[in-house]
Design a protein around this motif. Structure first.
Motif, PDB file in Angstrom:
ATOM      1  N   ALA A 152       0.810  -1.217   0.000  1.00 28.21           N
ATOM      2  CA  ALA A 152       0.000   0.000   0.000  1.00 28.21           C
ATOM      3  C   ALA A 152       0.842   1.264   0.000  1.00 28.21           C
ATOM      4  O   ALA A 152       1.836   1.367   0.721  1.00 28.21           O
ATOM      5  CB  ALA A 152      -0.932   0.010   1.213  1.00 28.21           C
ATOM      6  N   GLU A 153       0.416   2.232  -0.811  1.00 36.14           N
ATOM      7  CA  GLU A 153       0.943   3.587  -0.748  1.00 36.14           C
ATOM      8  C   GLU A 153       0.327   4.306   0.468  1.00 36.14           C
ATOM      9  O   GLU A 153      -0.767   3.953   0.892  1.00 36.14           O
ATOM     10  CB  GLU A 153       0.584   4.357  -2.021  1.00 36.14           C
ATOM     11  N   PRO A 154       1.031   5.328   0.981  1.00 34.62           N
ATOM     12  CA  PRO A 154       2.306   5.824   0.469  1.00 34.62           C
ATOM     13  C   PRO A 154       3.461   4.886   0.784  1.00 34.62           C
ATOM     14  O   PRO A 154       3.483   4.222   1.813  1.00 34.62           O
ATOM     15  CB  PRO A 154       2.480   7.156   1.200  1.00 34.62           C
ATOM     16  N   CYS A 155       4.404   4.850  -0.156  1.00 30.34           N
ATOM     17  CA  CYS A 155       5.621   4.055  -0.009  1.00 30.34           C
ATOM     18  C   CYS A 155       6.804   4.969  -0.267  1.00 30.34           C
ATOM     19  O   CYS A 155       6.762   5.801  -1.178  1.00 30.34           O
ATOM     20  CB  CYS A 155       5.613   2.903  -1.003  1.00 30.34           C
ATOM     21  N   ASP A 156       7.851   4.804   0.523  1.00 35.68           N
ATOM     22  CA  ASP A 156       9.033   5.654   0.410  1.00 35.68           C
ATOM     23  C   ASP A 156       9.944   5.190  -0.729  1.00 35.68           C
ATOM     24  O   ASP A 156      11.145   5.022  -0.560  1.00 35.68           O
ATOM     25  CB  ASP A 156       9.793   5.664   1.741  1.00 35.68           C
ATOM     26  N   LEU A 157       9.330   4.984  -1.895  1.00 36.23           N
ATOM     27  CA  LEU A 157      10.099   4.750  -3.116  1.00 36.23           C
ATOM     28  C   LEU A 157      10.628   6.084  -3.630  1.00 36.23           C
ATOM     29  O   LEU A 157       9.930   7.102  -3.541  1.00 36.23           O
ATOM     30  CB  LEU A 157       9.200   4.158  -4.210  1.00 36.23           C
ATOM     31  N   VAL A 164       5.453   2.450 -15.136  1.00 36.47           N
ATOM     32  CA  VAL A 164       4.825   1.637 -16.182  1.00 36.47           C
ATOM     33  C   VAL A 164       3.507   1.039 -15.708  1.00 36.47           C
ATOM     34  O   VAL A 164       2.535   0.978 -16.464  1.00 36.47           O
ATOM     35  CB  VAL A 164       5.776   0.529 -16.649  1.00 36.47           C
ATOM     36  N   PHE A 165       3.441   0.603 -14.444  1.00 36.55           N
ATOM     37  CA  PHE A 165       2.236  -0.046 -13.921  1.00 36.55           C
ATOM     38  C   PHE A 165       1.849   0.531 -12.565  1.00 36.55           C
ATOM     39  O   PHE A 165       2.714   0.873 -11.751  1.00 36.55           O
ATOM     40  CB  PHE A 165       2.458  -1.551 -13.749  1.00 36.55           C
ATOM     41  N   ILE A 166       0.542   0.583 -12.327  1.00 36.40           N
ATOM     42  CA  ILE A 166      -0.027   0.867 -11.010  1.00 36.40           C
ATOM     43  C   ILE A 166      -1.018  -0.234 -10.685  1.00 36.40           C
ATOM     44  O   ILE A 166      -1.797  -0.652 -11.548  1.00 36.40           O
ATOM     45  CB  ILE A 166      -0.730   2.239 -10.970  1.00 36.40           C
ATOM     46  N   SER A 167      -1.003  -0.698  -9.437  1.00 39.56           N
ATOM     47  CA  SER A 167      -1.927  -1.746  -9.015  1.00 39.56           C
ATOM     48  C   SER A 167      -2.989  -1.206  -8.075  1.00 39.56           C
ATOM     49  O   SER A 167      -2.730  -0.302  -7.265  1.00 39.56           O
ATOM     50  CB  SER A 167      -1.171  -2.874  -8.301  1.00 39.56           C
ATOM     51  N   SER A 168      -4.185  -1.776  -8.194  1.00 40.85           N
ATOM     52  CA  SER A 168      -5.230  -1.568  -7.196  1.00 40.85           C
ATOM     53  C   SER A 168      -5.591  -2.926  -6.618  1.00 40.85           C
ATOM     54  O   SER A 168      -5.433  -3.965  -7.271  1.00 40.85           O
ATOM     55  CB  SER A 168      -6.461  -0.896  -7.810  1.00 40.85           C
ATOM     56  N   TYR A 169      -6.082  -2.911  -5.371  1.00 40.12           N
ATOM     57  CA  TYR A 169      -6.347  -4.146  -4.650  1.00 40.12           C
ATOM     58  C   TYR A 169      -7.783  -4.176  -4.157  1.00 40.12           C
ATOM     59  O   TYR A 169      -8.402  -3.134  -3.921  1.00 40.12           O
ATOM     60  CB  TYR A 169      -5.408  -4.273  -3.446  1.00 40.12           C
ATOM     61  N   SER A 170      -8.271  -5.403  -3.939  1.00 43.82           N
ATOM     62  CA  SER A 170      -9.617  -5.546  -3.401  1.00 43.82           C
ATOM     63  C   SER A 170      -9.734  -4.936  -2.013  1.00 43.82           C
ATOM     64  O   SER A 170     -10.820  -4.572  -1.573  1.00 43.82           O
ATOM     65  CB  SER A 170     -10.020  -7.017  -3.368  1.00 43.82           C
ATOM     66  N   GLY A 171      -8.598  -4.814  -1.311  1.00 43.73           N
ATOM     67  CA  GLY A 171      -8.607  -4.182   0.006  1.00 43.73           C
ATOM     68  C   GLY A 171      -8.661  -2.673  -0.035  1.00 43.73           C
ATOM     69  O   GLY A 171      -8.705  -2.019   1.012  1.00 43.73           O
ATOM     70  N   GLY A 172      -8.601  -2.074  -1.252  1.00 43.60           N
ATOM     71  CA  GLY A 172      -8.766  -0.634  -1.401  1.00 43.60           C
ATOM     72  C   GLY A 172      -7.485   0.139  -1.602  1.00 43.60           C
ATOM     73  O   GLY A 172      -7.535   1.343  -1.882  1.00 43.60           O
ATOM     74  N   ALA A 173      -6.336  -0.500  -1.478  1.00 42.34           N
ATOM     75  CA  ALA A 173      -5.066   0.206  -1.613  1.00 42.34           C
ATOM     76  C   ALA A 173      -4.656   0.308  -3.080  1.00 42.34           C
ATOM     77  O   ALA A 173      -5.160  -0.408  -3.952  1.00 42.34           O
ATOM     78  CB  ALA A 173      -3.976  -0.518  -0.832  1.00 42.34           C
ATOM     79  N   VAL A 174      -3.726   1.213  -3.345  1.00 43.10           N
ATOM     80  CA  VAL A 174      -3.069   1.306  -4.643  1.00 43.10           C
ATOM     81  C   VAL A 174      -1.568   1.283  -4.402  1.00 43.10           C
ATOM     82  O   VAL A 174      -1.085   1.588  -3.314  1.00 43.10           O
ATOM     83  CB  VAL A 174      -3.465   2.582  -5.420  1.00 43.10           C
ATOM     84  N   PHE A 175      -0.815   0.913  -5.482  1.00 43.00           N
ATOM     85  CA  PHE A 175       0.640   0.821  -5.349  1.00 43.00           C
ATOM     86  C   PHE A 175       1.293   1.002  -6.703  1.00 43.00           C
ATOM     87  O   PHE A 175       0.766   0.535  -7.721  1.00 43.00           O
ATOM     88  CB  PHE A 175       1.036  -0.538  -4.760  1.00 43.00           C
ATOM     89  N   ARG A 176       2.433   1.686  -6.721  1.00 39.75           N
ATOM     90  CA  ARG A 176       3.235   1.830  -7.938  1.00 39.75           C
ATOM     91  C   ARG A 176       3.969   0.510  -8.173  1.00 39.75           C
ATOM     92  O   ARG A 176       5.062   0.309  -7.677  1.00 39.75           O
ATOM     93  CB  ARG A 176       4.214   2.990  -7.787  1.00 39.75           C
TER      94      ARG A 176
END
Length: 226
Positions: A152-157, A164-176
Motif C-alpha cells: 500500500a501507498e504511500p511508499c518511500d520509493l 509503467v504499472f499501477i496496481s489496485s487491490y480488493s482491500g482498497g489500496a493502490v501501489f506503484r
C-alpha cells in the motif's frame, strides 16, 4: 543475452509456499519462454558458494533478476558491493516483490522503501499507465492476479524515472507496481506482484512482463532508445 535469476530459496527449502521447484526455476522458465533460444538463463540461490553470486558469474551476467524476502539481511557486504558495482557499470537488474527490501535494492534506490501497510490475500489488478513502453508490450491492462500480498501507498520509493504499472487491490489500496530507474549505466525495473504464497509467477501475463523487463534492462549502446 546472459540472464541470472537469483532467489534466496529459504521458503522453498522449508517446504513453504507454492513453488516446490523454487521461485527461481519458475521465473527462469518464463524468461526462457519469453526471450527464446538467444537468451542463456541460469539460476542461483543463497545457499550456494559465495551466496550464488561469485565475482566471475556476476561479471558474465547481463541482467540479474532478484527475489528475496526473509533472508535480505543475510547477503554479505562483499556480494552487495559486487552487484551494485556491476549495475552501475551497466548490468540490468529486475527486482521482484519483496526483493525491494534487499540490501542491493535499498542501497541503489537510496530510500527506505517503507510501505504504509501490507495485507495477505487480496485480488490485484495491474494497470498499464505508460502505454507503448517496451515492458508493457503485449501485456493486457489490467492483469488480474486473483490473490496476492497487498502493498500500500504511500511508499518511500524514490520517484521512478518511468512509471509503467499501477496496481489496485480488493482491500482498497493502490501501489506503484512497475517502476523503472537508472543508476549509473544500469537499468533497474521493480515489479511488485509475486508473494511466495500465491502462484503469481505461473500467470502468462506476469511472465510476459518479467521477460519484457529483462529485455529492457539489458545493456545497450547509448544510441538505442526505449
Amino acid at each position: 543475452m546472459r540472464v541470472l535469476v537469483w532467489n534466496e530459496n529459504v521458503h522453498e527449502s522449508k517446504g513453504e509456499g507454492v513453488y516446490p521447484e523454487g521461485i527461481h526455476e519458475v521465473v527462469a522458465d518464463g524468461i526462457r519462454t519469453g526471450l527464446g533460444p538467444d537468451a542463456v538463463v541460469r539460476t542461483a540461490t543463497l545457499d550456494q558458494p559465495e551466496q550464488g553470486l561469485p565475482a566471475e558469474l556476476v561479471r558474465q551476467t547481463d541482467v540479474l533478476v532478484w527475489w528475496s524476502h526473509i533472508a535480505n539481511d543475510q547477503v554479505c557486504d562483499e556480494v552487495v558491493d559486487r552487484v551494485i558495482a556491476r549495475v552501475e557499470a551497466g548490468m540490468g537488474l529486475v527486482l521482484l516483490h519483496s526483493g525491494l527490501y534487499s540490501r542491493v535494492s535499498l542501497e541503489l534506490l537510496g530510500t527506505s522503501c517503507a510501505l504504509d501497510h501490507w495485507e495477505p490475500n487480496n485480488e490485484q489488478r495491474v494497470y498499464t499507465v505508460k502505454a507503448g513502453h517496451p515492458i508493457a508490450a503485449g501485456v493486457p491492462s489490467p492483469i488480474v492476479v486473483p490473490a496476492d500480498e497487498l502493498y500500500a501507498e504511500p511508499c518511500d520509493l524514490p520517484e521512478p524515472d518511468e512509471l509503467v504499472f499501477i496496481s489496485s487491490y480488493s482491500g482498497g489500496a493502490v501501489f506503484r507496481s512497475g517502476c523503472c530507474f537508472r543508476r549509473g549505466n544500469g537499468r533497474i525495473f521493480y515489479f511488485s506482484p509475486g508473494d511466495q504464497q500465491y502462484p503469481v509467477y505461473r500467470q502468462p501475463e506476469v511472465r510476459k512482463v518479467i521477460a519484457n523487463a529483462v529485455g529492457w534492462a539489458a545493456p545497450r549502446n547509448d544510441a538505442e532508445d526505449g
